[in-house]
Design an enzyme around this catalytic site. Structure first.
Site, short mmCIF file in Angstrom:
data_model
loop_
_atom_site.label_atom_id
_atom_site.label_comp_id
_atom_site.label_asym_id
_atom_site.label_seq_id
_atom_site.Cartn_x
_atom_site.Cartn_y
_atom_site.Cartn_z
N CYS A 54 0.86 -1.18 0.00
CA CYS A 54 0.00 0.00 0.00
C CYS A 54 0.90 1.24 0.00
CB CYS A 54 -0.94 0.01 1.21
SG CYS A 54 -0.09 0.22 2.79
N CYS A 87 3.72 1.96 2.46
CA CYS A 87 5.01 1.24 2.37
C CYS A 87 6.14 2.18 1.95
CB CYS A 87 4.90 0.09 1.37
SG CYS A 87 3.86 -1.29 1.90
N ASP A 102 -7.23 20.87 -23.26
CA ASP A 102 -6.41 20.93 -24.46
C ASP A 102 -7.35 21.16 -25.64
OD1 ASP A 102 -4.08 20.48 -26.20
OD2 ASP A 102 -5.13 18.64 -26.74
N ASP A 160 -5.50 14.70 -24.69
CA ASP A 160 -5.54 13.44 -25.43
C ASP A 160 -4.21 13.00 -25.97
OD1 ASP A 160 -5.42 15.49 -27.49
OD2 ASP A 160 -5.93 13.89 -28.90
N ASP A 167 0.34 16.10 -23.87
CA ASP A 167 -0.43 16.47 -22.68
C ASP A 167 -0.05 15.64 -21.45
OD1 ASP A 167 -1.99 18.27 -24.22
OD2 ASP A 167 -3.24 16.61 -24.90
#
Length: 800
Positions: free
Chosen positions: A88, A91, A495, A692, A696
């Site tokens: 997790c 850690c 964007d 997209d 980006d």
């Protein structure tokens, strides 16, 4: 020397490259074979010896690439350590804290997503092997050589699947026995030999659940104790072990009911949650690997008047590299010979390739579309623009640590408090009635009733239902933290290309400039020439005419900025204004005025000429998504401010911004600047980013919430927190509302759970509860959480 226009037309028998030198030949029964370099000749000889089919060119090329492929070594005083077994996010804190206590460690940054650590150290005091040993001493796996993060994540998923199979299958058997036999007997107050025989059966089934399927929790609890940091693992381990060990004691001594059902069910439920988290880790870790994979493994080096293959990792500044059509450029450089159009969408986000000629710069990883070029290498390895983008993504992901679940945050005080309460309860009852069994039962009752089943369900159940609900509306939510952050967004940055717009150019209109010339005739002529071109503009024009047979074109030629050919014996030139000017074809005032009007509207303009004069212009545009206007209005109604960012020119971006009532626009922005703009906005707002493209990816990773379009690149989607699979922008305001509703439910779940724990624990301390009643109350608490969470499924799709 000009390599591309060499009069030597012989091609390599193996790879098809031009043979400049005649020094590499081989004789066999079919005659003499010529090769472009010693490498191809050697591979051919080896292949012939082992009987490899030389017509299988793809296999041969793989061998050539593998032959020159090398691994990079470590640089400087920093060690990259691969870590296995992180269960997790907490850690990372354990490992960092342990390393920073060691002499010679200057800094340690552990990345939970990629399963790796970057450690800065003083080599006179500590070595890389010492660092790995220190990590292994905590119970984790550590290796100096880094494996692919995706493969490590998949390995973790496979291990979790095994744990789930053990826990799920066996727990089902346990619950069948409890419901059919043990629960009815307990409530009747009957514990006879018949009941005890089934309790032994349940003990045998529950043991592998506790110690095999539950091993990760036990290991995590051990690590938590060593680092003196309470986690969910410690909470689960104490609760399940208490119920299990007491049940063993009660069974052996025949002093009460057994609670193997509680311990097994808790382990199963939490493993399911961890499996979903592991899946998100794999997808996120794949982002950086996806970026680097865009660089070709092999390139073609020009040296000593020959062309030879070379591994991309071995390219050095100053080398001359041949890049053929359809190949990716292996390093940053400058063109020394040839011309072509280069698809730079991974940097600019724009769909139209850029014309390149001698002395123009090119970027590693970009796609050479239609002409052979020779480049002189400038930057390689970590200095390339692509590598820097990958570094930005990795850095932003590492810096944006996963938000700790509420249960993990309260575990730091909740766990020791419950343990201390159970001990004090046991001591108090022992003093009161001098009965060890009674005092042990009271202590276990406290631990069972406070066991974090409902606390563990409070978030994952609500989140799972919300994620499922979102998926029915085209929204892929990668993890619980993403869902939580979505409702906090008050500044959303879009964007332009591929997000606000569709990312695919299409013809807007054909405008003849001469009387007696029809748009239909112009279009048929242009298609006859452009059908030979692979340029996106050419494809957009050809698509207008469907599958009809084009006019016959002869002497087709592709050049920087345009194409030319002959239709019915007459020359046709199609391209940019600069391309026509180079050919000596002028533009009259009428044409210039028309062109200016269309460019003000954000259109791309292509010119058509006959060798003497301009015949027409063709305008193309990237269409704005139909849902953009409505989505932006709904976002504003939610109080979210909207901005638009793009690598496109200022005029186009401003025009589209005005059409959507977006006042805050940023134009001509490259990836590193996008990242900086997001950072600047984060000083005042909780920022979401919608994009997209690969360009980006750094901004998506840096933003407080990254949303990728489903039709975008894999890298963008893996760098983001949420993927809009439907590509319907109306899903974004729906997402924000769903997040707010889900977080309201989660807060209610936590409120109920904490209130329950306070009341139930007090009753257990006072002796009003027995372990079996405590288990029943605990199950009731979980049921209430389940019922409350199902209200999320009633959340509609209306944005109003």
């Amino acid at each position: 020397m000009e390599y591309l226009n060499s009069s030597e037309r012989t091609t390599c028998h193996l790879c098809g490259l031009p043979v400049i030198s005649s020094g590499y030949t081989s004789m066999d029964e079919d005659g003499e074979k010529q090769f472009c370099c010693h490498g191809c000749l050697q591979v051919y000889e080896i292949a012939k010896e082992i009987g490899l089919d030389l017509t299988d060119r793809s296999t041969i090329r793989d061998q050539v690439r593998d032959r020159w492929q090398t691994n990079r070594g470590f640089k400087g005083y920093s060690a990259d350590i691969s870590i296995d077994g992180m269960w997790c996010p907490s850690c990372t804190l354990l490992i960092e804290a342990a390393l920073l206590r060691s002499p010679g460690i200057l800094n340690a940054e552990v990345n939970y997503i990629t399963g790796s650590a970057r450690v800065q150290y003083e080599p006179s005091l500590v070595s890389e092997s010492d660092i790995a040993r220190d990590i292994r001493s905590l119970g984790y796996g550590a290796d100096i050589s880094l494996d692919a993060p995706e493969e490590k994540g998949r390995s973790e998923q496979r291990a979790l699947f095994v744990y789930f199979l053990i826990a799920g299958v066996l727990t089902m058997q346990i619950m069948v026995i409890y419901f059919l036999i043990l629960y009815p007997q307990y409530f009747k107050g009957v514990i006879d030999d018949y009941t005890i025989s089934y309790e032994y059966v349940v003990w045998g089934i529950a043991t592998p659940v506790q110690f095999l399927a539950g091993w990760p929790f036990l290991r995590g609890a051990y690590q938590s104790i060593r680092a003196r940091y309470g986690t969910m693992d410690l909470l689960v381990a104490i609760g399940t072990l208490s119920a299990y060990l007491y049940s063993v004691y009660a069974l052996v001594t025949r002093s009460g009911e057994v609670y193997f059902d509680s311990s097994s069910m808790i382990i199963t439920v939490v493993i399911i949650g961890r499996s979903l988290e592991a899946l998100a880790k794999v997808k996120s870790a794949a982002a950086v690997g996806g970026l680097i994979s865009l660089l070709p493994k092999q390139a073609w080096r020009i040296a000593n008047q020959s062309i030879e293959p070379i591994a991309t990792d071995n390219i050095e500044p100053g080398m001359l590299i041949l890049v053929r059509p359809g190949e990716r450029i292996p390093a940053d450089g400058v063109i020394t010979e040839g011309s072509s159009s280069v698809d730079e969408s991974l940097l600019t986000g724009e769909s139209v390739p850029i014309d390149k000629k001698v002395h123009d710069d090119v970027i590693g990883g970009t796609l050479n579309t239609n002409g052979s070029i020779v480049i002189a290498v400038k930057n390689t390895g970590d200095e390339t623009a692509l590598a820097k983008i990958a570094h930005l993504v990795d850095e932003a992901q590492s810096r944006k640590a996963t938000i700790q679940r509420f249960a993990d945050r309260v575990a730091a005080w909740f766990v020791p408090t419950i343990i201390a309460t159970a001990v004090l309860t046991s001591v108090g009852w022992y003093i009161a009635d001098r009965s060890f069994t009674s005092s042990l039962i009271r202590a276990v009752t406290v631990l069972v009733v406070a066991c974090p089943c409902s606390l563990g369900l409070a978030t994952p159940l609500a989140v799972s239902l919300a994620i499922n609900k979102a998926s029915t509306h085209g929204l892929l939510i990668h993890n619980a933290d993403s869902l939580e952050r979505a409702g906090l967004v008050d500044q959303l940055v879009f964007d332009k290309t591929g997000t606000i717009t569709r990312g695919k150019i299409s013809v807007e209109g054909v405008y003849p400039l001469l009387d007696g010339v029809s748009a239909r005739d112009i279009l048929r002529t242009v298609i006859g020439v452009e059908v030979f071109s692979e340029h996106p503009i050419a494809r957009a024009i050809v698509e207008l005419d469907g599958d009809s047979t084009p006019l016959v074109c002869r002497n087709f030629k592709a050049e920087a900025g345009g194409v030319s050919g002959e239709i019915a014996g007459k020359p046709v030139l199609i391209g940019s204004e600069q391309y026509l000017a180079t050919s000596g074809i002028p533009l009259n005032d009428t044409a210039l005025k028309l062109v200016d009007e269309h460019r003000k509207r954000g259109r791309t303009v292509v010119f058509v000429a006959d060798g003497r004069r301009t015949l027409a212009i063709i305008t193309l545009a990237d269409e704005v998504r139909k849902s953009a206007n409505e989505a932006i209005k709904h976002l504003e109604n939610l109080g979210v401010m909207v901005a638009m960012i793009s690598g496109d020119n200022q005029r186009t971006v401003t025009t589209i911004g005005k059409s959507l009532a977006i006042d805050n626009v940023f134009a001509e922005v490259l990836p590193d600047r996008k990242l900086e703009l997001i950072k600047e906005l984060q000083k005042a707002y909780f920022v979401g980013m919608v994009g997209d493209g690969i360009n980006d990816a750094p901004a998506l990773a840096q933003a407080d919430l990254g949303i990728a379009m489903g039709g975008g690149t894999d890298v963008a989607m893996e760098s983001a927190d949420i993927t809009l699979l439907s590509q319907d922008l109306a899903g974004i305001p729906y997402l924000l509302r769903l997040s707010q509703k889900t977080m309201q439910v989660i807060r209610q779940n936590f409120g109920w759970t904490l209130a329950y724990n306070m009341v139930a624990t007090t009753a257990a301390i006072a002796g009003f509860l027995t372990p079996v009643i405590a288990a029943t109350v605990m199950a009731l608490s979980s049921l209430i959480v389940v019922v409350n969470s199902t209200r999320i499924t009633m959340h509609g799709h209306s944005n109003r």
